[in-house]
Design a protein around this motif. Sequence first.
Motif, PDB file in Angstrom:
ATOM      1  N   GLU A  86       0.831  -1.231   0.000  1.00 50.22           N
ATOM      2  CA  GLU A  86       0.000   0.000   0.000  1.00 50.22           C
ATOM      3  C   GLU A  86       0.853   1.263   0.000  1.00 50.22           C
ATOM      4  OE1 GLU A  86       0.615  -0.990   4.278  1.00 50.22           O
ATOM      5  OE2 GLU A  86       0.191  -2.147   2.466  1.00 50.22           O
ATOM      6  N   LYS A  87       2.173   1.095   0.257  1.00 48.42           N
ATOM      7  CA  LYS A  87       3.052   2.272   0.261  1.00 48.42           C
ATOM      8  C   LYS A  87       3.732   2.516  -1.102  1.00 48.42           C
ATOM      9  CE  LYS A  87       4.255   2.058   5.107  1.00 48.42           C
ATOM     10  NZ  LYS A  87       5.201   1.441   6.030  1.00 48.42           N
ATOM     11  N   THR A  88       3.569   1.578  -2.017  1.00 50.81           N
ATOM     12  CA  THR A  88       4.266   1.718  -3.312  1.00 50.81           C
ATOM     13  C   THR A  88       3.696   2.894  -4.110  1.00 50.81           C
ATOM     14  OG1 THR A  88       4.454  -0.687  -3.336  1.00 50.81           O
ATOM     15  CG2 THR A  88       4.982   0.454  -5.390  1.00 50.81           C
ATOM     16  N   VAL A  89       4.602   3.723  -4.624  1.00 55.88           N
ATOM     17  CA  VAL A  89       4.147   4.864  -5.437  1.00 55.88           C
ATOM     18  C   VAL A  89       4.643   4.784  -6.882  1.00 55.88           C
ATOM     19  CG1 VAL A  89       3.878   6.488  -3.508  1.00 55.88           C
ATOM     20  CG2 VAL A  89       6.108   6.297  -4.657  1.00 55.88           C
ATOM     21  N   GLY A  90       5.762   4.083  -7.107  1.00 49.42           N
ATOM     22  CA  GLY A  90       6.312   4.111  -8.457  1.00 49.42           C
ATOM     23  C   GLY A  90       7.207   2.922  -8.777  1.00 49.42           C
ATOM     24  N   ILE A  91       7.506   2.807 -10.062  1.00 49.28           N
ATOM     25  CA  ILE A  91       8.401   1.745 -10.569  1.00 49.28           C
ATOM     26  C   ILE A  91       9.488   2.437 -11.393  1.00 49.28           C
ATOM     27  CG2 ILE A  91       8.560  -0.397 -11.920  1.00 49.28           C
ATOM     28  CD1 ILE A  91       5.512  -0.655 -11.702  1.00 49.28           C
ATOM     29  N   VAL A  92      10.729   1.973 -11.212  1.00 52.64           N
ATOM     30  CA  VAL A  92      11.848   2.526 -11.986  1.00 52.64           C
ATOM     31  C   VAL A  92      12.529   1.395 -12.764  1.00 52.64           C
ATOM     32  CG1 VAL A  92      14.021   3.821 -11.902  1.00 52.64           C
ATOM     33  CG2 VAL A  92      12.208   4.318 -10.247  1.00 52.64           C
ATOM     34  N   PRO A  93      12.073   1.135 -13.988  1.00 59.79           N
ATOM     35  CA  PRO A  93      12.792   0.160 -14.813  1.00 59.79           C
ATOM     36  C   PRO A  93      14.096   0.784 -15.311  1.00 59.79           C
ATOM     37  CG  PRO A  93      10.877   1.049 -15.993  1.00 59.79           C
ATOM     38  CD  PRO A  93      10.913   1.727 -14.664  1.00 59.79           C
ATOM     39  N   VAL A  94      15.140  -0.020 -15.373  1.00 59.31           N
ATOM     40  CA  VAL A  94      16.439   0.501 -15.821  1.00 59.31           C
ATOM     41  C   VAL A  94      16.801  -0.184 -17.146  1.00 59.31           C
ATOM     42  CG1 VAL A  94      18.860   0.835 -15.214  1.00 59.31           C
ATOM     43  CG2 VAL A  94      17.124   0.767 -13.402  1.00 59.31           C
ATOM     44  N   HIS A  95      16.963   0.612 -18.183  1.00 65.99           N
ATOM     45  CA  HIS A  95      17.276   0.055 -19.511  1.00 65.99           C
ATOM     46  C   HIS A  95      18.796  -0.107 -19.601  1.00 65.99           C
ATOM     47  CE1 HIS A  95      13.156   0.898 -20.137  1.00 65.99           C
ATOM     48  NE2 HIS A  95      13.278   2.162 -20.495  1.00 65.99           N
ATOM     49  N   LEU A  96      19.282  -1.161 -19.009  1.00 70.68           N
ATOM     50  CA  LEU A  96      20.727  -1.308 -18.849  1.00 70.68           C
ATOM     51  C   LEU A  96      21.421  -1.743 -20.144  1.00 70.68           C
ATOM     52  CD1 LEU A  96      22.070  -0.707 -16.132  1.00 70.68           C
ATOM     53  CD2 LEU A  96      22.362  -3.142 -15.805  1.00 70.68           C
ATOM     54  N   SER A  97      22.605  -1.229 -20.341  1.00 70.72           N
ATOM     55  CA  SER A  97      23.481  -1.598 -21.470  1.00 70.72           C
ATOM     56  C   SER A  97      22.824  -1.363 -22.827  1.00 70.72           C
ATOM     57  CB  SER A  97      23.897  -3.065 -21.405  1.00 70.72           C
ATOM     58  OG  SER A  97      24.337  -3.403 -20.143  1.00 70.72           O
ATOM     59  N   GLY A  98      21.872  -0.445 -22.896  1.00 65.35           N
ATOM     60  CA  GLY A  98      21.266  -0.127 -24.186  1.00 65.35           C
ATOM     61  C   GLY A  98      20.090  -1.004 -24.556  1.00 65.35           C
ATOM     62  N   LYS A  99      19.677  -1.909 -23.622  1.00 65.86           N
ATOM     63  CA  LYS A  99      18.509  -2.762 -23.897  1.00 65.86           C
ATOM     64  C   LYS A  99      17.321  -2.234 -23.100  1.00 65.86           C
ATOM     65  CE  LYS A  99      20.968  -6.598 -23.119  1.00 65.86           C
ATOM     66  NZ  LYS A  99      22.258  -7.025 -23.646  1.00 65.86           N
ATOM     67  N   VAL A 100      16.124  -2.402 -23.640  1.00 65.24           N
ATOM     68  CA  VAL A 100      14.942  -1.794 -23.023  1.00 65.24           C
ATOM     69  C   VAL A 100      14.126  -2.857 -22.286  1.00 65.24           C
ATOM     70  CG1 VAL A 100      12.944  -0.303 -23.451  1.00 65.24           C
ATOM     71  CG2 VAL A 100      14.925  -0.165 -24.958  1.00 65.24           C
ATOM     72  N   CYS A 101      13.682  -2.530 -21.074  1.00 66.74           N
ATOM     73  CA  CYS A 101      12.840  -3.442 -20.283  1.00 66.74           C
ATOM     74  C   CYS A 101      11.506  -3.645 -20.999  1.00 66.74           C
ATOM     75  CB  CYS A 101      12.571  -2.843 -18.900  1.00 66.74           C
ATOM     76  SG  CYS A 101      14.057  -2.531 -17.952  1.00 66.74           S
TER      77      CYS A 101
END
Length: 380
Positions: free
Chosen positions: A124-139
Motif C-alpha cells: 500500500e506504500k508503493t508509489v512508483g516503478i523505476v525500470p532501468v534500460h541497462l546496457s542499451g537494452k529496453v525493459c
Amino acid sequence: MKVDFINSSYRRYYQAHKAQMMKALDRCFSKGDFILREEVARFEKNLADFCGVKYAAGVNSGTDALKIAYRALGCGSGDEVITVGHTFIASIEEIVHLGARPILIDVGEDGLMNVDQIEAAITEKTVGIVPVHLSGKVCDMARIMAIAKKHNLWVVEDACQALGAHFDGKPAGSFGHAACFSFISPKTLGCAGDAGGVITNDRKIYEKILLLRNHYNITQNALLGHQPKAPKIMGWGYNSRLDNIQAALLNIKIKYYPQMLKRRRQIAEKYNKGLAGLPVVLPTQQPEQIYQEYIIKVGNIWKFKKYMQDRNVELLVRDTVPNHKMLGLGLDRFNLPVTEKIAKELVRLPIYPELTDAEVDYVIKCVREYFLPAVKKSAK
Ligand SMILES: Cc1ncc(COP(=O)(O)O)c(C=O)c1O
C-alpha cells in the motif's frame, strides 16, 4: 597494438570535430552565454525530438535527472519505489535521498528487470516503478506500463544507458511518466564531463522539473520563454542546470549520433560473429537496442582481464559486488540470486564508434587465443 577501453574515443572524437567544438566554445564565451541560454534550449529541443516526446529539460547529471524526476512525481518520505538491484547505484540512491524506500527486485539473465516479480513487491506504500534500460537494452515496457496502470503507480524510466534504443518501435524514455538520461563522457552521447536530461509528455511534470532544477525559481526560466504558471505553493529546489557550454558540445554530437550508434552496432556484430563458438556467454541481443556496452560472461573474469591486459587490450570489470551487498547501504535484506550470480561474471569489451576495424579484429583475436585451449579440449 593497444586498444584502450575509452580514452581513445574521447581523443579521436575531439580530433575529428575540433574546429566545430572550438567554434561553439568561442560562441558561448563571446556572447557570455553560460547559464540557461540558447544552447540549452536548443539541446532540449533536439533531445525531445530525438526521443519523440513533447518536453525535455537539461540538468546537471543523470543522477540529478533521477532525483528531479522522482520529486516531480511526488516521491517522498515513507513511499516505496520498486527498482532493480542490478543497476548503477544512482537509480537506488536518489530514492533513498528523498526519504523513500527502494524495493529491489531481481533481473533476468539479460540484466533487465524481471517483470514477473513486480506485483509481489507492491504494497500500500508503493508509489512508483523505476525500470532501468541497462546496457542499451529496453525493459518490457508494455507489461510494466500495464502493471503501473492497474495499480495506479508512476513510472520513471532510467534510460541513462539507452538513448536511441527502441521497444516495439517506440523510443526508450517515451513510455513512462518521465525518463532520465545521462550525458556523462563515457555514455553513448557523452559531453565533456557531467550532464543529464529528463523527458516527459506531461506539461505539468515538465513545469515542475524546470522549477526543481533551478531553485524553484519561477522567474529565471522566463528568460528562456519557459515562464511556468506560478505554483500555488513554492517548494525547495536544487541547482541542477545543464551547463550552456556542455549543451553546445552536445548539440554538435547529437548531429552525428545516429551514425555513431550505427558504428557501435557494426562493432557489436563483428564481436558476435568473431566470438561465436567460444565458451563465453555473449550478450543477449534485442533487435532495437543500442550498444552502450558489450558485455560478455566469462568463467574467471580476473584471469581473463589480466590475459587481455598483457596483450594491451583494456577491459572494464566493475560492480562485482552487487549494490544490495555493499556494506553500509542497509539493503542486504533483499534476496536477488540472478543479480548476485551475474555480478561475478561480467566483463566489458571496448565498443566506441571511433574504434577501427583492425582494433576490433585484434580484440577478437586475443579473446579467441585465450579460449583456444578450452576449444581444443572440447573438440577432442
Ligand atoms: C543506469 C544509470 N543510471 C544513472 C546513472 C547516473 O548518471 P550520471 O553519472 O550522469 O549521474 C548512470 C550513469 O552513470 C547509469 O548508467
